[in-house]
Scaffold this active site. Structure first.
Site, PDB file in Angstrom:
ATOM      1  N   GLY A   1       0.918  -1.120   0.176  1.00 19.54           N
ATOM      2  CA  GLY A   1      -0.061   0.286   0.120  1.00 19.54           C
ATOM      3  C   GLY A   1       0.814   1.169  -0.112  1.00 19.54           C
ATOM      4  O   GLY A   1       0.539   2.190   0.873  1.00 19.54           O
ATOM      5  N   ILE A  46       0.321   7.208   4.615  1.00 21.16           N
ATOM      6  CA  ILE A  46       1.758   6.696   5.324  1.00 21.16           C
ATOM      7  C   ILE A  46       2.604   5.733   4.703  1.00 21.16           C
ATOM      8  O   ILE A  46       3.809   5.709   5.014  1.00 21.16           O
ATOM      9  CB  ILE A  46       1.275   6.483   6.590  1.00 21.16           C
ATOM     10  CG1 ILE A  46       0.490   5.092   6.797  1.00 21.16           C
ATOM     11  CG2 ILE A  46       0.691   7.559   7.385  1.00 21.16           C
ATOM     12  CD1 ILE A  46       0.427   4.581   8.255  1.00 21.16           C
ATOM     13  N   GLY A  47       1.829   4.827   3.659  1.00 24.31           N
ATOM     14  CA  GLY A  47       2.708   4.043   3.121  1.00 24.31           C
ATOM     15  C   GLY A  47       3.687   4.630   2.113  1.00 24.31           C
ATOM     16  O   GLY A  47       4.999   4.192   1.895  1.00 24.31           O
ATOM     17  N   TYR A  67     -13.032  -3.295  10.849  1.00 26.88           N
ATOM     18  CA  TYR A  67     -11.784  -2.767  10.748  1.00 26.88           C
ATOM     19  C   TYR A  67     -11.010  -3.035  12.242  1.00 26.88           C
ATOM     20  O   TYR A  67      -9.979  -3.450  12.092  1.00 26.88           O
ATOM     21  CB  TYR A  67     -11.753  -1.203  10.276  1.00 26.88           C
ATOM     22  CG  TYR A  67     -10.636  -0.458  10.347  1.00 26.88           C
ATOM     23  CD1 TYR A  67      -9.645  -0.688   9.343  1.00 26.88           C
ATOM     24  CD2 TYR A  67     -10.124   0.181  11.559  1.00 26.88           C
ATOM     25  CE1 TYR A  67      -8.429   0.027   9.255  1.00 26.88           C
ATOM     26  CE2 TYR A  67      -8.780   0.749  11.703  1.00 26.88           C
ATOM     27  CZ  TYR A  67      -7.816   0.919  10.321  1.00 26.88           C
ATOM     28  OH  TYR A  67      -6.925   1.414  10.527  1.00 26.88           O
TER      29      TYR A  67
END
Length: 414
Positions: A131, A136-137, A293
């Site tokens: 990702g 943030i990836g 999630y």
């Protein structure tokens, strides 16, 4: 005997520093005590702070605990062929209070990934970030690439992955960045990615399981599992299992699993205490995006813990991280309600650089060499929920995950 010193943990005049004549030691069951060589006395309380502490985590890779002829515990460093009476884990101790941790770190929630990497030359290192085309990836991959790492952007959308690659190359034309196709919602795609990576005979020093799915409507993957569960947990589980041999050939190597503090607000077991697949991969009538999630993030920590237990004896460590509270990233894009919420709180959220800091810290910090099975928030170790600490639940999740993959890809999952 000289005290063991960890790289990156500088001597300071903090309140934890030992007074002259004092030495910090540990018992076999992990409690820290203090010896005064001047008075020839010992005590449980720190001579300055008055606090009690215990040791956290397993021994680093290559270390072993022994007992001498006088019953005194000492530690053998097989890699460097030396012994010491100072427990190497004393750099990571926990106060005798469940929620307050003492990690002696110089970083906090405002630290950026680039600050952690300041002065680092990571040339020769190979890192995979899932990702990595956004959020943030991307910042994690960008920060590592700008410090010499060969970074593999493992992305579902190759067009966006190549756009991310070009952004990094525009910033530094010598950066080593490559894009490879990976769709965690497809076990077949995960297998193809692993085969393609292995065919290149590269090392793998760090695998960062960053990709996540949040807020989308209920849907099943091509493998017949709920999307959130497969993308956030099972796809990464399969990826690590397929690359396990490469990680072991590249030791010391690390796995970083991006979780979330939201793991604290759920459970994954039924009323009898058994792992419940219907909770992990719910039917449409039982589906709530946020709860799905949360459960997947609990799986992330349990997976990282069990992975470290299994692979740390072979030189591969794993830690789980929380990137930051109310992180403003593209993960919110699947539902307008999340978009509105993140827009309202955006002035109070971390930047992407700050969000990437904990992943980068766990990926490269020298003081974590050989240390795993932990959970980090704001670059500091903290305790996850009680459920996330249960070894029996972690083992049961591992077995369930192996069975789900075996049922879908058979002997190819080995």
């Amino acid at each position: 005997m000289a005290a063991l010193k960890y790289a990156g943990l500088d001597d300071t005049d903090s309140e934890d520093e030992m007074p002259p004549g004092w030495e910090e030691r540990s018992t076999k069951d992990g409690w820290v005590y203090y010896a005064n060589h001047l008075d020839e006395k010992t005590q449980w309380e720190h001579p300055k702070t008055g606090k009690r502490k215990r040791i956290a985590g397993d021994l680093p890779y290559g270390w072993e605990q022994e007992t001498d002829e006088n019953g005194q515990i000492y530690f053998v460093d097989h890699l460097n062929q030396r012994t010491t009476y100072l427990d190497p884990r004393l750099a990571f101790t926990v106060e005798d209070q469940p929620t307050k941790m003492n990690t002696r770190q110089k970083y906090d929630g405002n630290t950026t990934a680039m600050e952690i990497l300041q002065g680092c030359d990571l040339s020769g290192k190979v890192v995979i970030v899932t990702g990595a085309n956004t959020g943030i990836g991307f910042e994690t991959a960008r920060s590592l690439a700008l410090h010499g790492t060969l970074v593999i952007l493992a992305c579902r959308n190759l067009q966006k992955g190549n756009e991310a690659k070009h952004k990094i190359l525009e910033e530094w034309h010598k950066a080593k960045v490559e894009v490879m196709s990976l769709d965690l919602a497809s076990l077949r795609s995960v297998q193809s990615f692993a085969e393609a990576f292995k065919s290149r005979n590269l090392a793998l020093h760090v695998l960062i399981c960053n990709a996540a799915y949040l807020g989308g409507p209920w849907q099943l993957t091509e493998d017949g599992l709920e999307m959130t569960f497969q993308v956030n947990h099972l796809g990464h589980f399969y990826l690590v299992s397929l690359l396990q041999d490469v990680l072991q050939r590249s030791i010391p190597s690390r796995v970083v699993v991006v979780s979330s503090e939201s793991h604290r607000f759920t459970e994954i077991k039924d009323s009898s205490g058994k792992l419940d697949l219907n909770l992990l991969s719910p039917l449409k009538k039982d589906y709530w995006a946020m709860l799905a999630y949360n459960r997947s993030k609990l799986c992330n920590i349990l997976f990282s813990k069990e992975l470290n237990r299994r692979l740390s004896p072979h030189g591969v460590t794993s830690n789980a991280v929380h990137p930051g509270n109310m992180m403003y990233s593209s993960i919110h894009r699947n539902w307008w309600g999340y978009t509105l919420l993140f827009a309202l709180v955006r002035p109070f959220t971390k930047s992407m650089q700050q969000g990437a800091s904990t992943s980068v810290y766990c990926a490269v910090s020298p003081e974590l060499e050989g240390l795993g099975g932990m959970y980090f928030n704001n670059c500091c170790r903290c305790l996850p929920s009680q459920e996330a600490q249960r070894e029996e639940t972690a083992a049961a999740l591992w077995e369930l995950s192996e069975r789900l993959i075996q049922e879908r890809v058979g002997s190819q999952s080995k």
